[in-house]
Structure formats: structure tokens, C-alpha cells
Design a protein around this motif. Structure first.
Motif, PDB file in Angstrom:
ATOM      1  N   ARG A   1      -2.354  16.263  -4.356  1.00 54.77           N
ATOM      2  CA  ARG A   1      -3.446  15.531  -3.710  1.00 54.77           C
ATOM      3  C   ARG A   1      -2.912  14.315  -2.970  1.00 54.77           C
ATOM      4  O   ARG A   1      -2.138  13.545  -3.525  1.00 54.77           O
ATOM      5  N   PRO A   2      -3.341  14.116  -1.721  1.00 56.10           N
ATOM      6  CA  PRO A   2      -2.942  12.901  -1.004  1.00 56.10           C
ATOM      7  C   PRO A   2      -3.696  11.695  -1.573  1.00 56.10           C
ATOM      8  O   PRO A   2      -4.906  11.753  -1.767  1.00 56.10           O
ATOM      9  N   LEU A   3      -2.967  10.630  -1.886  1.00 55.22           N
ATOM     10  CA  LEU A   3      -3.561   9.432  -2.465  1.00 55.22           C
ATOM     11  C   LEU A   3      -3.034   8.192  -1.761  1.00 55.22           C
ATOM     12  O   LEU A   3      -1.923   8.175  -1.259  1.00 55.22           O
TER      13      LEU A   3
ATOM     14  N   LEU B   1       0.328   3.836 -11.633  1.00 58.80           N
ATOM     15  CA  LEU B   1      -0.831   3.713 -10.746  1.00 58.80           C
ATOM     16  C   LEU B   1      -1.135   5.032 -10.051  1.00 58.80           C
ATOM     17  O   LEU B   1      -2.301   5.365  -9.829  1.00 58.80           O
ATOM     18  N   ALA B   2      -0.104   5.782  -9.697  1.00 56.86           N
ATOM     19  CA  ALA B   2      -0.322   7.092  -9.080  1.00 56.86           C
ATOM     20  C   ALA B   2      -1.022   8.031 -10.043  1.00 56.86           C
ATOM     21  O   ALA B   2      -1.970   8.739  -9.654  1.00 56.86           O
ATOM     22  N   LEU B   3      -0.602   8.042 -11.290  1.00 64.86           N
ATOM     23  CA  LEU B   3      -1.267   8.883 -12.285  1.00 64.86           C
ATOM     24  C   LEU B   3      -2.705   8.441 -12.526  1.00 64.86           C
ATOM     25  O   LEU B   3      -3.602   9.267 -12.691  1.00 64.86           O
ATOM     26  N   GLU B   4      -2.925   7.137 -12.536  1.00 59.88           N
ATOM     27  CA  GLU B   4      -4.282   6.628 -12.713  1.00 59.88           C
ATOM     28  C   GLU B   4      -5.165   7.052 -11.528  1.00 59.88           C
ATOM     29  O   GLU B   4      -6.320   7.446 -11.707  1.00 59.88           O
ATOM     30  N   ALA B   5      -4.612   6.955 -10.306  1.00 61.65           N
ATOM     31  CA  ALA B   5      -5.375   7.376  -9.119  1.00 61.65           C
ATOM     32  C   ALA B   5      -5.636   8.861  -9.143  1.00 61.65           C
ATOM     33  O   ALA B   5      -6.695   9.321  -8.711  1.00 61.65           O
ATOM     34  N   LEU B   6      -4.688   9.637  -9.639  1.00 55.98           N
ATOM     35  CA  LEU B   6      -4.856  11.095  -9.731  1.00 55.98           C
ATOM     36  C   LEU B   6      -5.967  11.450 -10.700  1.00 55.98           C
ATOM     37  O   LEU B   6      -6.696  12.410 -10.497  1.00 55.98           O
ATOM     38  N   LYS B   7      -6.124  10.650 -11.731  1.00 57.26           N
ATOM     39  CA  LYS B   7      -7.135  10.921 -12.761  1.00 57.26           C
ATOM     40  C   LYS B   7      -8.542  10.849 -12.197  1.00 57.26           C
ATOM     41  O   LYS B   7      -9.412  11.582 -12.629  1.00 57.26           O
TER      42      LYS B   7
ATOM     43  N   ARG C   1       0.875  -1.176   0.000  1.00 60.79           N
ATOM     44  CA  ARG C   1       0.000   0.000   0.000  1.00 60.79           C
ATOM     45  C   ARG C   1       0.909   1.222   0.000  1.00 60.79           C
ATOM     46  O   ARG C   1       1.799   1.347   0.837  1.00 60.79           O
ATOM     47  N   VAL C   2       0.687   2.093  -0.948  1.00 62.82           N
ATOM     48  CA  VAL C   2       1.529   3.275  -1.113  1.00 62.82           C
ATOM     49  C   VAL C   2       0.710   4.509  -0.762  1.00 62.82           C
ATOM     50  O   VAL C   2      -0.383   4.707  -1.286  1.00 62.82           O
ATOM     51  N   ARG C   3       1.245   5.310   0.146  1.00 61.62           N
ATOM     52  CA  ARG C   3       0.649   6.617   0.447  1.00 61.62           C
ATOM     53  C   ARG C   3       1.568   7.659  -0.148  1.00 61.62           C
ATOM     54  O   ARG C   3       2.777   7.643   0.079  1.00 61.62           O
ATOM     55  N   ALA C   4       0.993   8.564  -0.930  1.00 64.76           N
ATOM     56  CA  ALA C   4       1.803   9.580  -1.600  1.00 64.76           C
ATOM     57  C   ALA C   4       0.971  10.833  -1.819  1.00 64.76           C
ATOM     58  O   ALA C   4      -0.260  10.798  -1.747  1.00 64.76           O
TER      59      ALA C   4
END
Length: 100
Positions: A68-70, A93-99, A60-63
Motif C-alpha cells: 500500500r502506498p503511504l 510509524l510505517a506499520l502504524e500507518a499500515l494498520k 515527510r516519508v512516502r513509501a
């Protein structure tokens, strides 16, 4: 000239459509200001019981991405080399979550 080019190279139309589709799919990235398009990884929690045949673990990655916190899940390696090899997946995956 354009008509002649399309007749000589029939794949040009298909390639043009593919480029247009990629641009349409990722136009949202272009709307993010360059100064905000960065990722600061705050925490990577690895489940040590999930090692796969490639030596990667579920994590699990918190960034903070684009300001934006994801939190999202990815496969990562624990050793430096395998962790660096897993970074393109984490970034995707971070970019996908940001989308969303």
C-alpha cells in the motif's frame, strides 16, 4: 501443577495478561502475508528549518508498505549514522500507518 505455579509466582498472571494484550494489539501484523510485509521508501522530504537538539529533522516519508502506498511524518537524520538510528522510528510509524 498450574495452580501451584501461580501461587508460587504471583507475577505470572499479570505477565500472561500483558502478553495477551500485546498479541491482541498486534495480531493484524500476523495477518499480512510475509511476501507483502516489506517497505520500499520512495521519497524522504526533509524540512531543514526543523533541526532539533539531537540533530534530527521533521520529514515527510512516502513509501509502499505491505503493498500500500503511504505518506507519513517522522524525525530523521541527514547523515548516514543518524539516518540509520532514525529508521526504527520510521518503521514503527510505517506499520502504524499500515494498520489504519
Amino acid at each position: 501443577m498450574c495452580i501451584f505455579f501461580l501461587l508460587v509466582c504471583p507475577g505470572v498472571t499479570e505477565s500472561t495478561q500483558n502478553v495477551r494484550q500485546v498479541k491482541d494489539s498486534y495480531h493484524w501484523v500476523l495477518g499480512i502475508a510475509g511476501k507483502n510485509l516489506r517497505m520500499n521508501i520512495q521519497e524522504v522530504l526533509v524540512d531543514l528549518s526543523t533541526k532539533n537538539s539531537r540533530g534530527l529533522y521533521q520529514a515527510r516519508v512516502r513509501a509502499v508498505v505491505g503493498g500500500r502506498p503511504l505518506t507519513f511524518y517522522s524525525l530523521v537524520g541527514l547523515e548516514n549514522e543518524s539516518f540509520y538510528r532514525s529508521m526504527p522510528r520510521v518503521i514503527a510509524l510505517a506499520l502504524e500507518a499500515l494498520k489504519t
